[in-house]
Design an enzyme around this catalytic site. Sequence first.
Site, PDB file in Angstrom:
ATOM      1  N   ASP A   1      34.490  65.001  38.894  1.00  0.00           N
ATOM      2  CA  ASP A   1      33.135  64.763  38.399  1.00  0.00           C
ATOM      3  C   ASP A   1      33.018  63.275  38.059  1.00  0.00           C
ATOM      4  O   ASP A   1      33.769  62.776  37.212  1.00  0.00           O
ATOM      5  CB  ASP A   1      32.926  65.636  37.147  1.00  0.00           C
ATOM      6  CG  ASP A   1      31.515  65.544  36.612  1.00  0.00           C
ATOM      7  OD1 ASP A   1      30.904  64.458  36.737  1.00  0.00           O
ATOM      8  OD2 ASP A   1      31.025  66.545  36.063  1.00  0.00           O
TER       9      ASP A   1
ATOM     10  N   LYS B   1      34.782  46.890  39.540  1.00  0.00           N
ATOM     11  CA  LYS B   1      35.084  45.650  38.809  1.00  0.00           C
ATOM     12  C   LYS B   1      36.600  45.465  38.692  1.00  0.00           C
ATOM     13  O   LYS B   1      37.122  44.371  38.894  1.00  0.00           O
ATOM     14  CB  LYS B   1      34.448  45.734  37.426  1.00  0.00           C
ATOM     15  CG  LYS B   1      34.666  44.514  36.584  1.00  0.00           C
ATOM     16  CD  LYS B   1      33.936  44.665  35.263  1.00  0.00           C
ATOM     17  CE  LYS B   1      34.575  43.744  34.231  1.00  0.00           C
ATOM     18  NZ  LYS B   1      34.842  44.386  32.974  1.00  0.00           N
TER      19      LYS B   1
ATOM     20  N   TYR C   1      15.689  62.195  37.290  1.00  0.00           N
ATOM     21  CA  TYR C   1      16.176  61.605  38.548  1.00  0.00           C
ATOM     22  C   TYR C   1      15.647  60.178  38.705  1.00  0.00           C
ATOM     23  O   TYR C   1      16.429  59.243  38.895  1.00  0.00           O
ATOM     24  CB  TYR C   1      15.705  62.489  39.704  1.00  0.00           C
ATOM     25  CG  TYR C   1      16.191  62.083  41.074  1.00  0.00           C
ATOM     26  CD1 TYR C   1      17.501  62.325  41.469  1.00  0.00           C
ATOM     27  CD2 TYR C   1      15.325  61.502  41.994  1.00  0.00           C
ATOM     28  CE1 TYR C   1      17.942  61.962  42.749  1.00  0.00           C
ATOM     29  CE2 TYR C   1      15.753  61.153  43.269  1.00  0.00           C
ATOM     30  CZ  TYR C   1      17.058  61.382  43.644  1.00  0.00           C
ATOM     31  OH  TYR C   1      17.486  61.040  44.909  1.00  0.00           O
TER      32      TYR C   1
ATOM     33  N   THR D   1      15.137  61.861  53.790  1.00  0.00           N
ATOM     34  CA  THR D   1      16.021  61.975  54.948  1.00  0.00           C
ATOM     35  C   THR D   1      16.342  63.451  55.185  1.00  0.00           C
ATOM     36  O   THR D   1      16.473  64.218  54.230  1.00  0.00           O
ATOM     37  CB  THR D   1      17.308  61.159  54.703  1.00  0.00           C
ATOM     38  OG1 THR D   1      16.925  59.811  54.426  1.00  0.00           O
ATOM     39  CG2 THR D   1      18.223  61.173  55.909  1.00  0.00           C
TER      40      THR D   1
HETATM   41  P1  NAD Z   1      23.236  66.366  48.145  1.00  0.00           P
HETATM   42  O1  NAD Z   1      22.802  67.136  46.953  1.00  0.00           O
HETATM   43  O2  NAD Z   1      23.449  67.089  49.426  1.00  0.00           O
HETATM   44  O3  NAD Z   1      24.554  65.553  47.856  1.00  0.00           O
HETATM   45  C1  NAD Z   1      24.915  65.104  46.571  1.00  0.00           C
HETATM   46  C2  NAD Z   1      26.409  65.282  46.417  1.00  0.00           C
HETATM   47  O4  NAD Z   1      26.817  64.795  45.122  1.00  0.00           O
HETATM   48  C3  NAD Z   1      26.829  66.769  46.473  1.00  0.00           C
HETATM   49  O5  NAD Z   1      27.933  66.909  47.303  1.00  0.00           O
HETATM   50  C4  NAD Z   1      27.159  67.091  45.017  1.00  0.00           C
HETATM   51  O6  NAD Z   1      28.094  68.139  44.887  1.00  0.00           O
HETATM   52  C5  NAD Z   1      27.688  65.757  44.536  1.00  0.00           C
HETATM   53  N1  NAD Z   1      27.640  65.624  43.081  1.00  0.00           N
HETATM   54  C6  NAD Z   1      26.612  65.917  42.251  1.00  0.00           C
HETATM   55  N2  NAD Z   1      26.968  65.672  40.981  1.00  0.00           N
HETATM   56  C7  NAD Z   1      28.239  65.175  41.012  1.00  0.00           C
HETATM   57  C8  NAD Z   1      29.163  64.746  40.015  1.00  0.00           C
HETATM   58  N3  NAD Z   1      28.827  64.736  38.708  1.00  0.00           N
HETATM   59  N4  NAD Z   1      30.387  64.331  40.394  1.00  0.00           N
HETATM   60  C9  NAD Z   1      30.744  64.333  41.715  1.00  0.00           C
HETATM   61  N5  NAD Z   1      29.920  64.742  42.698  1.00  0.00           N
HETATM   62  C10 NAD Z   1      28.671  65.156  42.347  1.00  0.00           C
HETATM   63  O7  NAD Z   1      22.140  65.199  48.332  1.00  0.00           O
HETATM   64  P2  NAD Z   1      21.980  64.117  49.472  1.00  0.00           P
HETATM   65  O8  NAD Z   1      20.660  64.309  50.098  1.00  0.00           O
HETATM   66  O9  NAD Z   1      23.186  64.081  50.311  1.00  0.00           O
HETATM   67  O10 NAD Z   1      21.895  62.786  48.614  1.00  0.00           O
HETATM   68  C11 NAD Z   1      23.022  61.940  48.460  1.00  0.00           C
HETATM   69  C12 NAD Z   1      22.616  60.687  47.684  1.00  0.00           C
HETATM   70  O11 NAD Z   1      21.550  60.017  48.353  1.00  0.00           O
HETATM   71  C13 NAD Z   1      22.120  60.979  46.271  1.00  0.00           C
HETATM   72  O12 NAD Z   1      22.577  59.965  45.402  1.00  0.00           O
HETATM   73  C14 NAD Z   1      20.632  60.907  46.406  1.00  0.00           C
HETATM   74  O13 NAD Z   1      20.001  60.531  45.202  1.00  0.00           O
HETATM   75  C15 NAD Z   1      20.458  59.844  47.471  1.00  0.00           C
HETATM   76  N6  NAD Z   1      19.191  59.997  48.181  1.00  0.00           N
HETATM   77  C16 NAD Z   1      19.019  60.982  49.118  1.00  0.00           C
HETATM   78  C17 NAD Z   1      17.788  61.117  49.745  1.00  0.00           C
HETATM   79  C18 NAD Z   1      17.532  62.156  50.816  1.00  0.00           C
HETATM   80  O14 NAD Z   1      16.406  62.235  51.309  1.00  0.00           O
HETATM   81  N7  NAD Z   1      18.493  62.938  51.239  1.00  0.00           N
HETATM   82  C19 NAD Z   1      16.748  60.262  49.398  1.00  0.00           C
HETATM   83  C20 NAD Z   1      16.943  59.300  48.420  1.00  0.00           C
HETATM   84  C21 NAD Z   1      18.180  59.160  47.827  1.00  0.00           C
END
Ligand code: NAD
Length: 324
Positions: free
Chosen positions: A60, A107, A147, A177
């Site tokens: 985590d 860092k 968020y 995305t």
């Molecule tokens: P997702 O929910 O599929 O992936 C997020 C991943 O982070 C998951 O595997 C989850 O288990 C992991 N995670 C969550 N909390 C955690 C923690 N405390 N410790 C370790 N792992 C943790 O979402 P995604 O679409 O793959 O998004 C990935 C990143 O891209 C995110 O930071 C999201 O904010 C950013 N993002 C995605 C989009 C999109 O459209 N997909 C748009 C803007 C930003």
Amino acid sequence: MFQNKRCLVTGGAGFLGSHLCEALLARGAEVLSVDNYFTGRRSNIGHLLNNPRFEAMRHDVTVPLFVEVDAIFNFACPASPVHYQHDPVATTKVSVHGAINMLGLAKRLRVPILQASTREVYGDPEMHPQRENYWGHVNPIGPRACYDEGKRCAETLFFDYRRQHALPIKVIRIFNTYGPRMLPNDGRVVSNFIVQALRGEPITIYGDGSQTRSFCYVDDLIDGALRMMASPADFTGPVNIGNPEECTVRDLAEQIIAQTGARSELRFMPLPQDDPRKRQPDITLARSALGWQPSVRLQDGLAKTIAYFDALLSQSALREPAVA
Ligand code: NAD
Ligand code: UDP
């Protein structure tokens, strides 16, 4: 750039993270995926486990991490409104504490770190399309704030680490995305509509469907993220990565119905609070600084995503409508 480099991908078992791990391996990197599997799945990275250059760690990111790597991609954070609003305090923690821990690691190691930020820093935008110099219009106390404000604070931390500790940072602002490995019950619009269409269920449109989004296929997004990490050290961003092809949610529903051949009807439901009215990235900066622009048209990206969900639903009982 990535050959033989040890790359840490937080959120590596998630939708975007798993594609990023794959792309880094394909470029000769060693990859360490760190994930607590909140919204990620081991099956997303199962096919990588036999690769000797790949390693997966359950961890985590709100807890400090001590590993040796050459670059960090910070992608851990649930991205679907349904998931990030499920435990809003945890969402703020993963954005803020997770950023502090990963910046602290960068860092200590003096390595570049890239933040997966979001168009949500613009909130419900008054500037259209959105350019990186727009400061945004976010409700700080609404249901999306955990968020939006968490990601805004993470950007603040990245730029303060740069100013205070001369850390090599990179920030990309990702617009909606989509693609294979989104969760079928993820709650995001593309996966919802495709799964509903394939099951012949009504397509749930929130509001009248006139709100707009601009959808980027996952391969284009990953290409943008890799170009950003490989860009000169003095280019920090933030830089928008997204597809400027904008469409209404209703148009998206109709396109998915047409492409799946479904006979689903449209079901209009209440619009969630603070749902942004419109969204389109201005990608002038990504074009000039990274030589990046999306190449996958919505129709083609949807075809690949539909094929993925079709195969997934065929393997499981997921195709059957939920029993009321
Ligand atoms: P997702 O929910 O599929 O992936 C997020 C991943 O982070 C998951 O595997 C989850 O288990 C992991 N995670 C969550 N909390 C955690 C923690 N405390 N410790 C370790 N792992 C943790 O979402 P995604 O679409 O793959 O998004 C990935 C990143 O891209 C995110 O930071 C999201 O904010 C950013 N993002 C995605 C989009 C999109 O459209 N997909 C748009 C803007 C930003
Ligand atoms: N949306 C919808 N039906 C759904 C899921 C989402 O009409 O089943 C709408 C949602 O209200 C929003 C848009 O689609 O206007 C995009 O929603 P998503 O959750 O994918 O992303 P975000 O709102 O964070 O851009």
